[in-house]
Structures are given as structure tokens and as C-alpha cells.
Design a protein around this motif. Sequence first.
Motif, mmCIF file in Angstrom:
data_model
loop_
_atom_site.group_PDB
_atom_site.id
_atom_site.type_symbol
_atom_site.label_atom_id
_atom_site.label_comp_id
_atom_site.label_asym_id
_atom_site.label_seq_id
_atom_site.Cartn_x
_atom_site.Cartn_y
_atom_site.Cartn_z
ATOM 1 N N LYS A 146 9.078 -31.461 59.748
ATOM 2 C CA LYS A 146 10.496 -31.599 60.067
ATOM 3 C C LYS A 146 10.856 -33.089 60.179
ATOM 4 O O LYS A 146 10.115 -33.873 60.772
ATOM 5 C CB LYS A 146 10.790 -30.900 61.390
ATOM 6 N N TYR A 147 11.988 -33.446 59.595
ATOM 7 C CA TYR A 147 12.456 -34.830 59.637
ATOM 8 C C TYR A 147 13.906 -34.843 60.143
ATOM 9 O O TYR A 147 14.676 -33.916 59.858
ATOM 10 C CB TYR A 147 12.419 -35.473 58.246
ATOM 11 N N THR A 148 14.275 -35.871 60.855
ATOM 12 C CA THR A 148 15.667 -36.019 61.291
ATOM 13 C C THR A 148 16.152 -37.415 60.962
ATOM 14 O O THR A 148 15.380 -38.370 60.880
ATOM 15 C CB THR A 148 15.825 -35.789 62.808
ATOM 16 N N GLY A 149 17.452 -37.528 60.789
ATOM 17 C CA GLY A 149 18.085 -38.813 60.506
ATOM 18 C C GLY A 149 19.547 -38.754 60.882
ATOM 19 O O GLY A 149 20.111 -37.669 61.072
ATOM 20 N N LYS A 150 20.152 -39.905 61.011
ATOM 21 C CA LYS A 150 21.578 -39.940 61.350
ATOM 22 C C LYS A 150 22.420 -39.386 60.203
ATOM 23 O O LYS A 150 23.515 -38.888 60.414
ATOM 24 C CB LYS A 150 22.006 -41.368 61.677
ATOM 25 N N VAL A 188 22.104 -31.135 63.759
ATOM 26 C CA VAL A 188 21.634 -30.912 65.130
ATOM 27 C C VAL A 188 22.185 -32.025 66.018
ATOM 28 O O VAL A 188 22.601 -33.085 65.537
ATOM 29 C CB VAL A 188 20.087 -30.912 65.202
ATOM 30 N N LYS A 189 22.186 -31.748 67.314
ATOM 31 C CA LYS A 189 22.600 -32.771 68.279
ATOM 32 C C LYS A 189 21.363 -33.310 68.969
ATOM 33 O O LYS A 189 20.519 -32.548 69.425
ATOM 34 C CB LYS A 189 23.577 -32.185 69.292
ATOM 35 N N LYS A 190 21.266 -34.629 69.050
ATOM 36 C CA LYS A 190 20.138 -35.255 69.718
ATOM 37 C C LYS A 190 20.657 -36.083 70.886
ATOM 38 O O LYS A 190 21.628 -36.819 70.772
ATOM 39 C CB LYS A 190 19.354 -36.146 68.757
ATOM 40 N N GLY A 191 20.026 -35.935 72.048
ATOM 41 C CA GLY A 191 20.428 -36.694 73.226
ATOM 42 C C GLY A 191 19.518 -36.346 74.391
ATOM 43 O O GLY A 191 18.599 -35.510 74.265
ATOM 44 N N SER A 223 24.376 -37.017 69.958
ATOM 45 C CA SER A 223 25.035 -37.400 68.706
ATOM 46 C C SER A 223 24.537 -36.501 67.586
ATOM 47 O O SER A 223 23.442 -35.936 67.650
ATOM 48 C CB SER A 223 24.738 -38.867 68.370
ATOM 49 N N GLN A 224 25.369 -36.376 66.563
ATOM 50 C CA GLN A 224 25.041 -35.521 65.434
ATOM 51 C C GLN A 224 23.952 -36.152 64.568
ATOM 52 O O GLN A 224 24.001 -37.336 64.266
ATOM 53 C CB GLN A 224 26.295 -35.284 64.581
ATOM 54 N N HIS A 225 22.952 -35.376 64.239
ATOM 55 C CA HIS A 225 21.907 -35.796 63.321
ATOM 56 C C HIS A 225 21.722 -34.699 62.268
ATOM 57 O O HIS A 225 22.204 -33.579 62.430
ATOM 58 C CB HIS A 225 20.581 -36.033 64.043
ATOM 59 N N VAL A 226 21.024 -35.040 61.229
ATOM 60 C CA VAL A 226 20.689 -34.066 60.190
ATOM 61 C C VAL A 226 19.191 -33.789 60.261
ATOM 62 O O VAL A 226 18.376 -34.726 60.296
ATOM 63 C CB VAL A 226 21.064 -34.590 58.781
#
Length: 359
Positions: A5-9, A34-37, A44-47
Motif C-alpha cells: 500500500k502506498y499513499t501520497g498527497k 483517505v484522510k490522514k491525521g 488532510s486528503q490523501h490518495v
Amino acid sequence: MQIKKYTGKTMAEAMAKVKQEFGDDAVILNSRQVKKGWLGLFASQHVEVIAALEKAPLAVKPRAATKPVAPSKPVKAPTRPPQQTNESSQAATVSTSRRLPAALAHVESLLASESFRGETWDEAINELYYTTKSVEVVERYVRDQIRSSFLAVPKPKRYMMLVGPTGVGKTTTLAKLAAHYKLEHGLSVGLITTDTYRIAAIEQLKTYAEILDIPVEVAYDFNDFKRAKQLFARKDIILIDTAGRNFRDEAYVEQFERHHDFSETSLSLVLSLTSKMRDMDMIYRQFEPLPLQSLIFTKADETSDIHAMYRMVRESGLPVAWLTDGQEVPDDLVAGEPDRLTNRLLEKEGWTQWTKQDV
């Protein structure tokens, strides 16, 4: 198979991480916002992208059969007739001789590429150079020859449909076009995808649609497709994503034509510039029976030369509607204007005088 799994702005940032670790063979299984915080604060919104990589099978080198070694015999070197030696020497000289003066080595290199094979510009180029002694005049001549092959793109119709094999970037290109028409032209846009074979493609398109605030409809059959068209009856532009393998089936195409009028559709074949020339030719032949109106070339940023599009334009007689050169949406989209395409091609070849213009 490795799954990670990878996430980015942004989608581009997450995809860059996938590509950096898994390379070009990665398969995107899913993507979502997804939301990260921390404990819900400052979220904040991330992908989020789930990617997989099929491990390559170990290559097993076949064991060479053991043969009994025959006792060696002295071998007498063959005596070559003097005339044959001269002919071989002359042939070698011809094959390695220059066709153009040394100052035009970069021109000769371009013309020696597979894309320009068969062009008979040598005589005119030599005459121009020996008459003017100007490299710039020769470059201008070559540029004009290339530019004349790129045709003007007709005005897009209300329906724009992209076809092509899997993996050439149809979905990303569709998102770029959606953003282009909405943000730069202020048009109302609707998205329809008939590519229901790959869950990732649907999720990817939905993600783009959500970011751009554009409605998207998934058509699992022709009734869904008809319903989606009715829903978008008031939209200015309807962009349609397709599964490549469907359009290689004559029965499917015939059925599609009974539910949709291609005369009101701009149908574009999407080709990746990272493909081999032979593969591009084969793909074009597969889709040639369709009423294609233009070509779209993708992944110009992933290859050091893009002159394959010149060859495909010459082969097909179709204009180039768009050229994409990156993952950024809505950026990295070049309109298929003959001047811009020609300058971009020569820029890739390092002909710097053309990079000063708008490319």
C-alpha cells in the motif's frame, strides 16, 4: 506476488512511489481517497494506492548436452580470391560511408532511425548544404518535411471515445481531457467507462472524477451505456473509456454500433511511445477497422525519442489529437498542433533552435 500500500498527497505522488519500488510492471489493484491525521485532528486528503508486482519466474538455463569431444584436426584457412576480397571491402566502405556531410551528423542520425527509414531526402539535403553551407537551412528543410506530415486536428465532437490496448494510459489521458475541457474551457463534462474488466481502472477513474467534481457512470452492458448517455444529455462533452480487448472483437463492435452512432463521436486510438515500433504497427492493424479519427500518443516523458509518432502518422494518415508527457492531471497534455508536435519531436532530438519556440 508482492502486494503493498502506498499513499501520497496526490495520485501522481502515490504512483511515483509505486513506480520507484515496483517499476513499470506494477499492477494497480485499488485506489481511493483517505484522510490522514492524528486522532482525526488536522486530517488532510490523501490518495491511497494498493499495488502488486508479480515476481518474475526464475530463469533456468537449459543444460547443454554433453557431446564426446572429437580429436581436433588442423584446419587450413580458406584462401579467398582477390576479387572477392575487393568486393567485400567495397561493400563495407559503402555501408559505413556517410550519406551527408560531417556537419549534418545529427540529421543523418535522425534519418537513420527506423521511423524515417525510406525517406529520400538525402539528395535535397546535400544540395541545400553545398549550396548554402548552412546547417540551419538544412534543419529548416527537415523540420518542414516532418511538419507537413502532421495533419490539422478536426474539431472534437460531443462524444470522445478512447480505444487501445491495456496499459497505454487511456484512463489517465481521459482524466487529463476531462480536466482540460472543464477547467480551461468551462464546459460541463460527463465520464462513462465501459472498461469493467479491471476494478483498478474504474476506481482510478472515480478518483479522478471525485477530485474534478465530474460525474462518472460505469456501463456494464449496453443498457447501462444507453442510460448513462441519457443522464448526460445536457453535458457539453462526454468522454468514454473502453476496454481494449472489447474492440478487437468484431461482434462486439457491430453490437456497439447498433447502440451508438460513431458519426457523432471522435474516436481516438491511444498508443504508448514506449512501445516498440513493431508492436505499434500490430496494434494499429488491430484497431484499423474502426472509424478512427485521430491518434493520441502517451508516455512521451518515459522515452528519449518520440519520432515513432511520425512513422505512425505516415502509416495511418490520421492526425494526432493529443500528446501526453507525464502523470500530472490536468498538466502534461500537449494539443496536437502540427507546429508543436514537430518542435517537441526535434526538441527530444536535441535540435535546440526549435526549443526556443513555444513547445
